[in-house]
Enzyme design. Structure first.
Site, mmCIF file in Angstrom:
data_model
loop_
_atom_site.group_PDB
_atom_site.id
_atom_site.type_symbol
_atom_site.label_atom_id
_atom_site.label_comp_id
_atom_site.label_asym_id
_atom_site.label_seq_id
_atom_site.Cartn_x
_atom_site.Cartn_y
_atom_site.Cartn_z
ATOM 1 N N HIS A 192 2.695 39.713 9.909
ATOM 2 C CA HIS A 192 3.778 39.248 9.036
ATOM 3 C C HIS A 192 5.034 39.047 9.903
ATOM 4 O O HIS A 192 5.212 39.753 10.901
ATOM 5 C CB HIS A 192 4.015 40.313 7.946
ATOM 6 C CG HIS A 192 5.057 39.916 6.952
ATOM 7 N ND1 HIS A 192 6.403 40.117 7.192
ATOM 8 C CD2 HIS A 192 4.968 39.337 5.739
ATOM 9 C CE1 HIS A 192 7.093 39.659 6.155
ATOM 10 N NE2 HIS A 192 6.243 39.183 5.262
ATOM 11 N N VAL A 194 8.048 40.014 9.955
ATOM 12 C CA VAL A 194 8.905 41.135 10.374
ATOM 13 C C VAL A 194 8.222 42.050 11.384
ATOM 14 O O VAL A 194 8.883 42.906 11.966
ATOM 15 C CB VAL A 194 9.407 42.014 9.188
ATOM 16 C CG1 VAL A 194 10.262 41.207 8.246
ATOM 17 C CG2 VAL A 194 8.275 42.713 8.478
ATOM 18 N N LYS A 195 6.923 41.889 11.595
ATOM 19 C CA LYS A 195 6.200 42.789 12.497
ATOM 20 C C LYS A 195 6.437 42.378 13.956
ATOM 21 O O LYS A 195 7.198 41.468 14.232
ATOM 22 C CB LYS A 195 4.714 42.818 12.127
ATOM 23 C CG LYS A 195 4.449 43.148 10.647
ATOM 24 C CD LYS A 195 4.719 44.618 10.307
ATOM 25 C CE LYS A 195 4.868 44.905 8.825
ATOM 26 N NZ LYS A 195 3.658 44.833 8.027
ATOM 27 N N ILE A 196 5.758 43.039 14.896
ATOM 28 C CA ILE A 196 6.057 42.840 16.319
ATOM 29 C C ILE A 196 5.790 41.394 16.764
ATOM 30 O O ILE A 196 6.540 40.820 17.529
ATOM 31 C CB ILE A 196 5.193 43.790 17.189
ATOM 32 C CG1 ILE A 196 5.271 45.207 16.667
ATOM 33 C CG2 ILE A 196 5.529 43.645 18.680
ATOM 34 C CD1 ILE A 196 6.327 46.077 17.217
#
Ligand SMILES: *Cc1c(COP(=O)(O)O)cnc(C)c1O
Length: 393
Positions: A192, A194-196
């Site tokens: 997603h 917002v993830k790394i």
């Protein structure tokens, strides 16, 4: 003269460069938009990076958790345990399978599942004949759980382990990358935005178990196979496929996979910058009435989140006042996580506030500060100045 508004600083955001854009455009011009060669390339690149034997790309991490639970045989009459300090998807996967959910409270220092709480709960469940089939430890904020202890307990009681590593691609535990050692039957990543690293929407399962891998490949695509080894009787003809499990369409597209492979090239730089920002926050926030995230010596976090807690012994400012004060300054923090068992859906299943007090106590003062690759030192200084202004007013 009107004041120029300050640019907004979110708590997380993606980094997309020209190489990422070119990689997606290449797929658009190619023969395959889905089920093409970009999928295997992305899977290979994540397997190589982590040291996992097999990788299975899927449409998102929620789908990965669902397929993982199914592949581990979770069904009606079974239960799955996870941490209350997580996104609801870590628990919902059990309900999708008709199984029950329960939680193991967190460690007050790391905010990860507590090993001592797990040991005690397993012991009493064993006495009551009530052991879970699957445990889902969550590497909260990117800091790995104490996987050797968790794996030892689960093997003692015959519990399968699926790591929810949605925050933790690139994180390390005792010197090896999450997903790379056989701490667990399955390990899950989320892509997603917002993830790394991101594929828009996307997820992946990693495993060292070839049987689980073959099952997951089928479950990702309707439970169907063209592999003669798995067919019942003889194939109808060379066109033949057989549906042998009840699967889903949880496939990732080649557009997403090409973006993922291109993002993988930048992962070492993404991780290095997040680690630098975390160290900088640790230093710059040390005199404020905030509890900065403690790190277990066996872990190296991937720093998906930088979650602080208000130190209520040193300030009377509320979390709400801090949250709103930051927003007034165009800084948009988040709160991770509302304990899953306090969600209305889970209250409907019989859980009550007070059931998992450590996770509720943590949540009461928690705030996730901006943390992402493109956050500049100047942006971070603005966050620190805003916190100082609010907390020292
Ligand atoms: C983001 C997240 C998920 C779900 O990931 P999606 O890819 O959005 O489905 C699951 N578990 C945790 C801990 C997460 O942070």
């Amino acid at each position: 003269m009107t004041a120029v508004p300050l640019p907004a600083i979110p708590y997380g955001r993606q980094t997309i460069d020209e190489a990422d854009i070119a990689a997606v455009i290449d797929v658009l011009r190619s023969d395959f938009l889905t089920q093409g060669p970009a999928i295997a390339r992305f899977e290979e690149s994540v397997a190589r990076f982590t040291g996992a034997k097999h990788a299975i790309a899927v449409s998102n991490a929620t789908a990965a958790l669902h397929l993982g639970a199914l592949a581990l045989g979770l069904g009606p009459g079974d239960s799955l345990w996870t941490s209350p300090n997580t996104f609801v998807a870590s628990a919902n996967c059990a309900l999708y399978c008709g199984a029950r959910v329960d939680f193991v409270d967190i460690d007050p220092l790391t905010y990860n599942m507590s090993v001592s709480a797990l040991a005690a709960k397993l012991e009493s469940a064993a006495q009551e004949g009530n052991l879970p089939k699957v445990l889902v430890p969550v590497h909260f904020s990117g800091q790995p759980c104490e996987m050797d202890q968790i794996a030892a307990l689960c093997s003692k009681y015959g519990v399968r382990v699926m790591e929810d590593a949605s925050h933790a691609i690139g994180a390390e535990y005792r010197g090896s990358k999450i997903g790379g050692r056989t701490h667990a039957d399955l390990c899950i990543f989320s892509f997603h935005p917002v993830k790394i690293l991101t594929t828009g929407e996307g997820g992946m399962l990693l495993t060292h178990d070839t049987e689980l891998y073959e099952k997951l490949i089928r479950l990702r695509s309707h439970g169907s196979t063209r592999d003669a080894r798995f067919m019942k009787g003889s194939a109808d003809g060379p066109w033949s496929y057989q549906q042998i499990d009840l699967g889903y369409n949880y496939r990732m597209t080649d557009l997403q996979a090409a973006l993922g492979t291109s993002q993988m090239e930048k992962l070492p730089a993404f991780l290095a910058r997040r680690r630098e920002l975390a160290a900088r926050y640790d230093r710059l926030l040390s005199s404020l009435p905030l509890i900065t995230p403690a790190q277990h010596p066996d872990t190296l976090s991937s720093w998906h989140l930088y979650a602080v807690r208000l130190d209520t012994k040193r300030t009377s400012i509320t979390r709400l006042a801090l949250y709103e004060g930051l927003r007034q300054r165009q800084i948009f923090p988040q709160v991770h996580y509302i304990p899953v068992h306090t969600q209305p859906w889970y209250q409907g299943l019989g859980f009550r506030p007070g059931d998992f007090p450590e996770s509720e106590h943590y949540y009461a003062g928690a705030l996730s500060l901006p943390m992402y690759y493109s956050l500049t030192d100047a942006d971070q200084d603005r966050v620190v100045a805003a916190l100082t202004e609010i907390l020292e007013s």
